[in-house]
Design a protein around this motif. Structure first.
Motif, PDB file in Angstrom:
ATOM      1  N   ASP A 101      -2.273  10.527   1.906  1.00 47.95           N
ATOM      2  CA  ASP A 101      -1.825   9.933   3.158  1.00 47.95           C
ATOM      3  C   ASP A 101      -2.040   8.429   3.074  1.00 47.95           C
ATOM      4  N   ARG A 102      -1.265   7.714   3.891  1.00 44.75           N
ATOM      5  CA  ARG A 102      -1.491   6.277   4.053  1.00 44.75           C
ATOM      6  C   ARG A 102      -1.521   5.979   5.538  1.00 44.75           C
ATOM      7  N   ARG A 103      -2.515   5.231   5.964  1.00 43.48           N
ATOM      8  CA  ARG A 103      -2.592   4.770   7.338  1.00 43.48           C
ATOM      9  C   ARG A 103      -2.851   3.269   7.307  1.00 43.48           C
ATOM     10  N   GLY A 104      -1.847   2.489   7.739  1.00 43.97           N
ATOM     11  CA  GLY A 104      -1.983   1.045   7.648  1.00 43.97           C
ATOM     12  C   GLY A 104      -2.192   0.629   6.211  1.00 43.97           C
ATOM     13  N   LYS A 105      -3.288  -0.058   5.945  1.00 44.69           N
ATOM     14  CA  LYS A 105      -3.596  -0.531   4.600  1.00 44.69           C
ATOM     15  C   LYS A 105      -4.547   0.407   3.844  1.00 44.69           C
ATOM     16  N   TYR A 106      -4.779   1.590   4.385  1.00 39.79           N
ATOM     17  CA  TYR A 106      -5.707   2.541   3.760  1.00 39.79           C
ATOM     18  C   TYR A 106      -4.963   3.664   3.048  1.00 39.79           C
ATOM     19  N   LEU A 107      -5.454   4.014   1.858  1.00 38.48           N
ATOM     20  CA  LEU A 107      -5.002   5.189   1.123  1.00 38.48           C
ATOM     21  C   LEU A 107      -6.040   6.287   1.293  1.00 38.48           C
ATOM     22  N   LEU A 108      -5.573   7.499   1.606  1.00 38.17           N
ATOM     23  CA  LEU A 108      -6.456   8.641   1.815  1.00 38.17           C
ATOM     24  C   LEU A 108      -6.031   9.748   0.867  1.00 38.17           C
ATOM     25  N   LEU A 109      -6.841  10.010  -0.157  1.00 40.43           N
ATOM     26  CA  LEU A 109      -6.522  10.996  -1.185  1.00 40.43           C
ATOM     27  C   LEU A 109      -7.318  12.266  -0.944  1.00 40.43           C
ATOM     28  N   ILE A 116       9.439  -5.176   6.622  1.00 42.88           N
ATOM     29  CA  ILE A 116       8.809  -4.138   5.804  1.00 42.88           C
ATOM     30  C   ILE A 116       9.828  -3.512   4.863  1.00 42.88           C
ATOM     31  N   GLU A 117      11.012  -3.188   5.382  1.00 47.02           N
ATOM     32  CA  GLU A 117      12.046  -2.574   4.555  1.00 47.02           C
ATOM     33  C   GLU A 117      12.471  -3.512   3.430  1.00 47.02           C
ATOM     34  N   VAL A 176       0.841  -1.202   0.000  1.00 51.19           N
ATOM     35  CA  VAL A 176       0.000   0.000   0.000  1.00 51.19           C
ATOM     36  C   VAL A 176       0.877   1.254   0.000  1.00 51.19           C
ATOM     37  N   GLU A 177       2.007   1.195   0.686  1.00 48.21           N
ATOM     38  CA  GLU A 177       2.962   2.304   0.627  1.00 48.21           C
ATOM     39  C   GLU A 177       3.478   2.480  -0.799  1.00 48.21           C
ATOM     40  N   PHE A 178       3.751   1.381  -1.486  1.00 46.72           N
ATOM     41  CA  PHE A 178       4.160   1.444  -2.895  1.00 46.72           C
ATOM     42  C   PHE A 178       3.080   2.126  -3.726  1.00 46.72           C
ATOM     43  N   ALA A 179       1.816   1.756  -3.495  1.00 42.98           N
ATOM     44  CA  ALA A 179       0.707   2.366  -4.233  1.00 42.98           C
ATOM     45  C   ALA A 179       0.636   3.870  -3.952  1.00 42.98           C
ATOM     46  N   ALA A 180       0.833   4.255  -2.690  1.00 42.62           N
ATOM     47  CA  ALA A 180       0.788   5.679  -2.344  1.00 42.62           C
ATOM     48  C   ALA A 180       1.883   6.453  -3.073  1.00 42.62           C
ATOM     49  N   ASP A 205       1.308   2.807  13.145  1.00 50.47           N
ATOM     50  CA  ASP A 205       1.804   2.406  11.835  1.00 50.47           C
ATOM     51  C   ASP A 205       3.328   2.316  11.922  1.00 50.47           C
ATOM     52  N   PRO A 206       3.922   1.150  11.636  1.00 50.20           N
ATOM     53  CA  PRO A 206       5.370   1.006  11.794  1.00 50.20           C
ATOM     54  C   PRO A 206       6.205   2.010  11.021  1.00 50.20           C
ATOM     55  N   LEU A 207       5.749   2.389   9.814  1.00 47.59           N
ATOM     56  CA  LEU A 207       6.517   3.354   9.018  1.00 47.59           C
ATOM     57  C   LEU A 207       6.285   4.786   9.463  1.00 47.59           C
ATOM     58  N   LEU A 208       5.048   5.118   9.786  1.00 43.23           N
ATOM     59  CA  LEU A 208       4.711   6.509  10.093  1.00 43.23           C
ATOM     60  C   LEU A 208       4.953   6.867  11.552  1.00 43.23           C
TER      61      LEU A 208
END
Length: 272
Positions: free
Chosen positions: A55-63, A211-212, A7-11, A137-140
């Motif tokens: 934005d991305r939160r977990g598996k969600y994309l927020l446009l 994740i990395e 999902v981060e890739f998609a964002a 969120d591990p990345l954020l």
């Protein structure tokens, strides 16, 4: 299946393709990806809008678009956003299309239709109940080992099931949980509350590493999920039951926890 890294890739792709650009037309057939919203809202509200941020939160994309228009996108099990030109054949399972100025198309493709698109006010996206109930969120946010240890101490679930709970850690799914537990040398069927703080610290480190690793493997403009036919498997143990453990050489085994398969090494991940 898309998890936090995918999902981060998609964002990152959507930012590169769409940020600052205007949608000339939004179109879609009427399918269940619009449950909780509507196709009409998707087509009406997004046409003519300019993307301001993602934005991305977990598996969600927020446009977020101009005029306080927002879109939530969850990729479900097989969803992905793709970029195409008008001359390209449409993806096999196109469910929604954003036609951008300059003729680029951004297409949502989803074979199994478990994904979701919903239109909201952009200013309300982060306040939505499904977002507010997410864990760190591990990345954020990063993961605090002591807080995670406290949460795990309060559950009798297995550690594998517990860390896949989106209220505990946002974004982890079967793949990342399996990989992280192997890296941390923790048996997936261990009762979560039996983990020591030292083991949770190892688990947090392993989650970050898993994740990395996945993010380093993704690249380009299009992703192919490991479950898709012909896809490369970049993971250490996921979907590798029966193969040799990359650490010790013993045969990897598989069990089912919470309805999901979990591959592990009985030598490196003993059930204590």
């Amino acid at each position: 299946m898309p998890e936090l890294p995918e999902v981060e890739f998609a964002a990152r792709c959507l930012r590169r393709w769409m940020e600052g650009r205007t949608i000339e037309r939004a179109s879609a057939p009427d399918t269940r990806i619009f449950r909780g919203s509507s196709r009409d809202a998707f087509e009406k509200e997004l046409s003519g809008r300019t993307l301001q941020g993602i934005d991305r939160r977990g598996k969600y994309l927020l446009l977020s678009f101009d005029d306080d228009v927002g879109m939530l996108s969850h990729l479900g099990m097989t969803g992905k956003w793709l970029r195409r030109s008008p001359d390209d054949p449409p993806p096999d399972h196109a469910r929604a299309t954003l036609s951008l100025e300059g003729d680029d198309l951004v297409v949502y493709d989803d074979q199994r239709l478990f994904g979701r698109i919903a239109i909201h006010r952009a200013s309300e996206l982060l306040k939505l109940p499904v977002i507010r109930k997410l864990g760190p969120d591990p990345l954020l946010d990063g993961l605090d080992p002591e807080r995670l240890h406290e949460k795990l101490q309060r559950t009798a679930r297995t550690v594998k099931v517990a860390i896949m709970d989106q209220a505990v850690i946002a974004g982890l799914g079967n793949v990342q949980a399996t990989e992280a537990l192997f890296r941390a040398q923790i048996h997936p069927a261990r009762v979560a509350k039996t983990l020591s703080l030292a083991e949770v610290k190892d688990l947090v480190r392993a989650i970050d590493e898993a994740i990395e690793h996945t993010l380093e493997w993704t690249g380009g403009d299009e992703i192919k999920y490991v479950e898709e036919p012909g896809s490369e498997n970049p993971f250490l143990v996921y979907q590798r039951a029966g193969e040799a453990c990359p650490r010790c050489g013993n045969e990897l085994q598989q069990i089912v926890l919470g309805g999901r398969s979990s591959v592990f090494c009985p030598h490196c991940q003993p059930l204590e």
